[in-house]
Design an enzyme around this catalytic site. Sequence first.
Site, PDB file in Angstrom:
ATOM      1  N   GLU A  72       0.815  -1.218   0.000  1.00 41.26           N
ATOM      2  CA  GLU A  72       0.000   0.000   0.000  1.00 41.26           C
ATOM      3  C   GLU A  72       0.851   1.272   0.000  1.00 41.26           C
ATOM      4  OE1 GLU A  72      -3.611  -0.531   2.684  1.00 41.26           O
ATOM      5  OE2 GLU A  72      -2.303  -2.144   3.356  1.00 41.26           O
ATOM      6  N   SER A  82      -6.472  -2.087   1.253  1.00 47.47           N
ATOM      7  CA  SER A  82      -6.603  -1.474  -0.073  1.00 47.47           C
ATOM      8  C   SER A  82      -7.031  -2.474  -1.142  1.00 47.47           C
ATOM      9  CB  SER A  82      -5.287  -0.786  -0.495  1.00 47.47           C
ATOM     10  OG  SER A  82      -5.037   0.311   0.351  1.00 47.47           O
ATOM     11  N   TYR A 105      -9.311   4.006  -5.864  1.00 43.88           N
ATOM     12  CA  TYR A 105      -8.345   5.082  -6.001  1.00 43.88           C
ATOM     13  C   TYR A 105      -8.359   5.792  -7.347  1.00 43.88           C
ATOM     14  CZ  TYR A 105      -6.801   3.052  -1.647  1.00 43.88           C
ATOM     15  OH  TYR A 105      -6.780   2.578  -0.360  1.00 43.88           O
ATOM     16  N   ARG A 117     -11.952   3.188  10.814  1.00 46.45           N
ATOM     17  CA  ARG A 117     -13.049   3.036   9.866  1.00 46.45           C
ATOM     18  C   ARG A 117     -13.414   1.570   9.763  1.00 46.45           C
ATOM     19  NH1 ARG A 117     -11.091   3.316   4.760  1.00 46.45           N
ATOM     20  NH2 ARG A 117     -11.913   1.234   4.374  1.00 46.45           N
ATOM     21  N   ASP A 134     -15.753  -1.471   8.036  1.00 45.69           N
ATOM     22  CA  ASP A 134     -16.429  -1.779   6.784  1.00 45.69           C
ATOM     23  C   ASP A 134     -17.439  -2.908   6.973  1.00 45.69           C
ATOM     24  OD1 ASP A 134     -14.732   0.092   5.678  1.00 45.69           O
ATOM     25  OD2 ASP A 134     -13.315  -1.395   4.917  1.00 45.69           O
ATOM     26  N   GLU A 165     -14.051  -5.623   8.376  1.00 43.83           N
ATOM     27  CA  GLU A 165     -12.738  -5.304   8.925  1.00 43.83           C
ATOM     28  C   GLU A 165     -12.735  -3.896   9.481  1.00 43.83           C
ATOM     29  OE1 GLU A 165      -9.663  -3.955   5.795  1.00 43.83           O
ATOM     30  OE2 GLU A 165     -10.931  -5.380   4.704  1.00 43.83           O
ATOM     31  N   ASN A 201     -10.078  -0.474   9.957  1.00 41.12           N
ATOM     32  CA  ASN A 201      -8.831   0.164   9.527  1.00 41.12           C
ATOM     33  C   ASN A 201      -8.400   1.160  10.590  1.00 41.12           C
ATOM     34  OD1 ASN A 201      -8.749  -0.652   6.403  1.00 41.12           O
ATOM     35  ND2 ASN A 201     -10.839  -0.164   6.967  1.00 41.12           N
ATOM     36  N   GLY A 222      -7.287   5.649   4.821  1.00 38.50           N
ATOM     37  CA  GLY A 222      -6.763   6.571   3.821  1.00 38.50           C
ATOM     38  C   GLY A 222      -7.285   7.985   3.984  1.00 38.50           C
TER      39      GLY A 222
END
Length: 292
Positions: free
Chosen positions: A13, A134, A198, A237, A239, A251, A253, A257
Site C-alpha cells: 500500500e 486497499s 483510487y 473506519r 467496513d 474489517e 482500519n 486513507g
Amino acid sequence: MKIAVFMGGTSSEREVSLRTGAAILNSLVRQGYDAYKVDLTAENLVTAFTDNDYDLAYIALHGEFGEDGRVQALLDMLGKKYTGSGVTPSAVSMDKVLTKLIAEDIGILIPKTYTSVEDIENFPVVVKPAKEGSSVGIYICNNKEEATVAVEALKDKKLLIEEFVKGEELTCGVMNGEAMGVLKITPKSGVYDYTSKYTTGMTDYQFPAQIDSKVYDAVMEASKKIHEELNLGGISRSDFILKDGKAYFLEVNTCPGMTETSLIPKIATLKNYTFDDLTRIMVETFTKIKDN
C-alpha cells in the site's frame, strides 16, 4: 512543535500511503504547523525514526511496518509521541482473523469463516490476505478449484477464507470514540477493488447512506463497539456488507486513507468536520494524550 509525517513504507500500500501523507502534510502546513515529510523505505526503516528531529510522529502509513504495531513499538521505545492506535490495538486490528473473532465475541455479525479449503461448505467464498488492505490480493472463488488456486497464490501469507456476502457496501468512521456517520459505496464496475477505490469517478458515494434507520444505527453502534473493544486511538473506519437487512462486519482500519478519494474525509462532513479539522484534532489529541 515539529511534526514529521511518516508516509510511504514498504508494504503493498506504499503508493496510497504517499498520497495520504501528502494530503495530511499539505493540511498541516496550510494550518501553520511546522511539519515535514519523511518517506519510509527499506533503507531507512529504523533510522527514519531515530535520526530525524520531531516532537510528534504523524503516522500516514498503511499495511505492514506502519499499521501493524511495529512502528508504534519503536516509537514507544524512543519515547516519541505519535498519532493513532498503540502497539497491541494496531497489531490485533491488522489481523482480520483475530479482529473478527473479537467482533463475533461481542455480538457483531460476521460472514461465516473457514480455516481451510477443505472446510468450505458453500461457494462463493473470498480468499484474501489477513494482514493487508486497499483490496490487495483478493480472490472471489466460485468452486474448490478456484479456492485452491487462490490459496496457492497467497501461500506466503496468513489467509482469511470467508463466505462471500453480496450486498451493499457500507463504511463508518469513528474519531476519538465518536461514530461520525455511515457512507454507502457503489462501484461502477460492480466490484470495489483497488482501481475503484483510487480512481476518481469510478465509484459513487452516498453519505449519509440512505438505508433503513435501524440498520444505520446498528452500523454506527457496531463501529463504536469495535473501536472501544480494541482500544483504538484517533480515527478508525469499519467496513460492512448489507444483505437482507443485516450488516456483516468485514474489517476495521486503524489508519484509514486520507487521499482525495478517501472515505473518512467524506464521512467527517456529516459532523461538519473539514479535512483540516481532522488533522488538527489528531495533532491536539495525541499531543495531550502522551503528556498525561
